[in-house]
Write a protein that holds these residues in place. Structure first.
Motif, short mmCIF file in Angstrom:
data_model
loop_
_atom_site.label_atom_id
_atom_site.label_comp_id
_atom_site.label_asym_id
_atom_site.label_seq_id
_atom_site.Cartn_x
_atom_site.Cartn_y
_atom_site.Cartn_z
N GLY A 284 4.54 -31.71 -38.71
CA GLY A 284 5.77 -32.77 -38.15
C GLY A 284 4.97 -33.97 -38.36
N ILE A 285 5.88 -35.10 -38.11
CA ILE A 285 5.88 -36.43 -38.20
C ILE A 285 6.16 -37.26 -36.85
N THR A 286 5.34 -37.82 -36.26
CA THR A 286 5.65 -38.74 -35.02
C THR A 286 5.37 -40.26 -35.28
N ARG A 287 6.07 -40.88 -34.49
CA ARG A 287 5.59 -42.47 -34.59
C ARG A 287 6.19 -43.08 -33.01
N ASP A 288 5.45 -44.15 -32.66
CA ASP A 288 5.76 -45.01 -31.63
C ASP A 288 6.79 -45.91 -31.90
N ILE A 289 7.77 -46.16 -30.93
CA ILE A 289 8.90 -47.05 -31.26
C ILE A 289 8.69 -48.12 -30.00
N GLY A 290 8.18 -49.41 -30.35
CA GLY A 290 7.84 -50.22 -29.20
C GLY A 290 6.68 -49.76 -28.43
N PHE A 291 6.58 -50.03 -27.39
CA PHE A 291 5.45 -49.85 -26.54
C PHE A 291 5.31 -48.50 -25.75
N ASP A 292 6.44 -47.89 -25.53
CA ASP A 292 6.84 -46.77 -24.68
C ASP A 292 7.37 -45.77 -25.17
N PHE A 293 8.28 -45.73 -25.85
CA PHE A 293 8.70 -44.64 -26.79
C PHE A 293 8.22 -43.85 -27.91
N SER A 294 8.49 -42.73 -27.94
CA SER A 294 7.75 -42.13 -29.46
C SER A 294 8.72 -41.03 -29.65
N ILE A 295 9.02 -40.52 -31.18
CA ILE A 295 9.86 -39.87 -31.49
C ILE A 295 8.88 -38.89 -32.51
N ASP A 305 11.13 -15.85 -38.52
CA ASP A 305 11.91 -17.22 -38.22
C ASP A 305 11.29 -18.30 -38.71
N LYS A 306 12.21 -19.42 -39.01
CA LYS A 306 11.87 -20.66 -39.45
C LYS A 306 12.65 -21.71 -38.26
N HIS A 307 12.15 -22.71 -38.05
CA HIS A 307 12.97 -23.68 -36.90
C HIS A 307 12.21 -25.11 -37.19
N THR A 308 13.13 -25.73 -36.59
CA THR A 308 13.00 -27.11 -36.71
C THR A 308 13.22 -28.00 -35.35
N SER A 309 12.35 -28.76 -34.94
CA SER A 309 12.35 -29.36 -33.66
C SER A 309 12.52 -30.81 -33.73
N PHE A 310 13.20 -31.39 -32.84
CA PHE A 310 13.35 -32.96 -32.70
C PHE A 310 12.70 -33.32 -31.23
N GLU A 311 11.79 -34.10 -31.07
CA GLU A 311 10.96 -34.54 -29.85
C GLU A 311 10.93 -35.93 -29.57
N MET A 312 11.22 -36.29 -28.45
CA MET A 312 11.36 -37.46 -27.81
C MET A 312 10.46 -38.03 -26.64
N LEU A 322 -4.94 -40.23 -12.72
CA LEU A 322 -4.45 -40.41 -11.54
C LEU A 322 -3.64 -41.72 -11.45
N PRO A 323 -2.38 -41.61 -12.19
CA PRO A 323 -1.61 -42.78 -12.26
C PRO A 323 -1.12 -43.04 -10.88
N ARG A 324 -0.35 -44.27 -10.43
CA ARG A 324 -0.01 -44.69 -9.21
C ARG A 324 1.33 -45.12 -9.50
N SER A 325 1.79 -45.59 -10.51
CA SER A 325 3.12 -46.03 -10.75
C SER A 325 3.65 -45.75 -12.07
N GLY A 326 4.92 -45.66 -12.24
CA GLY A 326 5.45 -45.59 -13.66
C GLY A 326 6.38 -44.31 -14.12
N TRP A 327 6.87 -44.19 -15.22
CA TRP A 327 7.59 -43.04 -15.41
C TRP A 327 6.95 -42.13 -16.72
N ARG A 328 7.51 -40.91 -17.00
CA ARG A 328 7.07 -40.23 -17.96
C ARG A 328 8.45 -39.21 -18.11
N MET A 329 9.02 -39.26 -19.24
CA MET A 329 10.10 -38.44 -19.76
C MET A 329 9.66 -37.75 -21.12
N ASP A 330 10.03 -36.46 -21.02
CA ASP A 330 9.96 -35.83 -22.38
C ASP A 330 11.10 -34.71 -22.52
N ALA A 331 11.61 -34.88 -23.75
CA ALA A 331 12.63 -33.93 -24.25
C ALA A 331 12.59 -33.23 -25.65
#
Length: 487
Positions: A284-295, A305-312, A322-331
């Protein structure tokens, strides 16, 4: 007489204080060039206390600093009759020059510039500079050794951002051994992750696991900025093998619907050992959008089977270790098709979120949640199509990948005490639920809780955790011991 004088003084002081507090901006007089946008931004100061205009001025100044006018300044003066005089001095506009690094980053110059996220020729933005600093600290390739500085190109209106980022030992090899005293089962996992290979931002990740009834192997390789574009090419794959006891006439070679096992069980209770293996390859292919997002978009194939995935994903953590602050979201959402006649096409969707909040001193709170589901809910599937749950990634009180389910959800609260980059101690609690497989039905509730400990020493770290689940005796939990080396 004395009491009368005191009363008069008190009344005078009250009247003076009231008069001071009643000072408000009645009108705004502009000086010099300005725009309708400037007027709209400062209009909020009308009718407000006389000092309130400073907050609006700071906001307007920051706006121009993010549009390339880094010397912008808003001047204000309160005149007679509560008239606020405003003058905007924007100064010259500047664009970014290619970023530089003063320290030994171990990364090629052009690679470092791309990793920073700052694009040469774009208008200078101090907000983007802050985001770039956080991004470089978050990806783990570097350690910041000094604050970032800005230099002006004497020949052109360009600003050179100069970072001080030193190469960090971020590639890792980690081995984890777990033991379940309740089931007397030993399990082992080995991870090898190579980051920023030869200073090119290429990454290679390998993971292997073996347990009593299951084995798992996965790998991923990233080739960044293919053909000079902003897109990365990612190749990944995994191998899963699971041994289970099934009704002697019920599994039909291991491809029967896991949700219908109860319907085909024979009455004698006889079982046979069945081995299910799945090999999946994806590109697959991925890319960063801005400083915090990626798809990312992936296409995969297995033996049936065959399959297709979309990730962000969205990541705003303050650091890699050992992070102390901030968020991480994956879908992610995966559509599986081209299935055998005995199996249905289906959509598998899952998401997780994690947030860190500093509380007081070295105390930090971590909140997390995750959920997943397969649609349609009545689809005929193999057992290996279902979500594999259990282990540090989700239900910590379970053995690694011990549970299969069509749908699940869990939340987590953890209280951490961290000493810089060296030590982390945590206590966690995880309430959750999952969909039972036949012969069970409905939802099953799950609770996990325990403690964890991580200690870093130079390029080595040791981690230890003890996790329990609902209905489990305090001495029948899962203990995990891991050793990691950084290089």
């Amino acid at each position: 007489m004395r009491q009368l004088m005191v009363c008069i003084l008190l009344l005078a002081a009250f009247a003076f204080a009231k008069g001071e507090g009643a000072c408000t901006v009645d009108s705004i007089a502009w000086k010099g060039e300005h725009t309708a946008f400037d007027e709209a931004q400062m209009k909020g100061a009308l009718g407000q206390p006389c000092d309130a205009w400073k907050a609006a001025a700071a906001k307007l100044t920051r706006y121009y600093e993010d549009q390339g006018f880094i010397a912008a300044h808003v001047r204000g003066e309160l005149r007679e009759r509560n008239v606020l005089g405003i003058e905007i001095q924007r100064g010259a506009g500047y664009v970014w020059a290619p970023p530089e690094n003063l320290d030994s980053s171990g990364t090629k110059r052009e690679v470092f510039a791309k990793l920073s996220g700052i694009e040469a020729g774009e208008a200078v933005s101090l907000t983007d500079l802050e985001r770039s600093e956080r991004r470089l600290s978050r990806i783990g390739y570097y350690n910041r050794t000094a604050p970032t500085r800005l230099f002006r190109d004497p020949a052109r209106n360009r600003i050179v951002p100069v970072f001080s980022m030193r190469k960090a030992n971020v590639s890792e090899a980690e081995g984890v051994l777990t033991y379940s005293s309740e089931d007397n089962v030993w399990e082992g996992k080995l991870d090898v992750n190579l980051y920023n290979i030869a200073g090119t931002a290429r990454d290679l990740q390998l993971e292997g696991f073996t347990g009593e009834n299951t084995r798992h192997l996965s790998g991923s390789y990233k080739e960044p900025w293919i053909l000079g574009t902003a897109w990365n090419v990612v190749v990944r794959g995994n191998f899963d093998e699971e041994t289970l006891d099934a009704p002697a006439d019920g599994m039909n070679g291991g491809t029967a619907d896991a949700g219908d096992i109860a319907d085909v069980a024979d009455t004698s209770g006889a079982t046979q050992e069945t081995v299910e293996r799945v090999i999946v390859g994806e590109a697959g292919i991925t890319r960063d959008i801005g400083f915090d997002f990626s798809i990312g978009v992936f296409f995969g194939i297995s033996e049936d089977d065959k399959h297709t995935s979309f990730e962000m994903s969205y990541v705003s953590l303050d650091r890699f270790v050992l992070p102390r602050s901030g968020w991480r979201m994956d879908a992610s959402a995966t559509w599986k098709m081209a299935r055998p006649d005995s199996l249905d096409n289906y959509l598998a969707a899952k998401a997780n979120v994690m947030a860190y909040y500093p509380l007081y001193g070295n105390f930090i709170a971590r909140f997390a949640g995750m959920a997943g589901g397969i649609f349609p809910s009545g689809a005929t599937l193999r057992r290996t199509d279902l979500f594999a749950l259990g282990g540090p990634g989700d239900f910590k009180g379970m053995q690694y990948r011990m549970l299969r389910s069509r749908a699940y959800g869990l939340s987590e609260f953890a209280l951490l005490w961290q000493d810089g980059y060296d030590l982390s101690i945590e206590a966690f609690y995880q309430p959750g639920l999952y969909r039972r497989l036949a012969p069970g039905h409905g939802w099953a509730r799950e609770q996990g809780y325990g403690i964890g400990f991580t200690q870093y020493r130079s390029n080595w770290s040791v981690n230890l955790y003890y996790a329990l689940r609902n209905g489990c005796d305090y001495l029948d939990g899962i203990i995990g011991f891991g050793v990691k080396t950084l290089f």
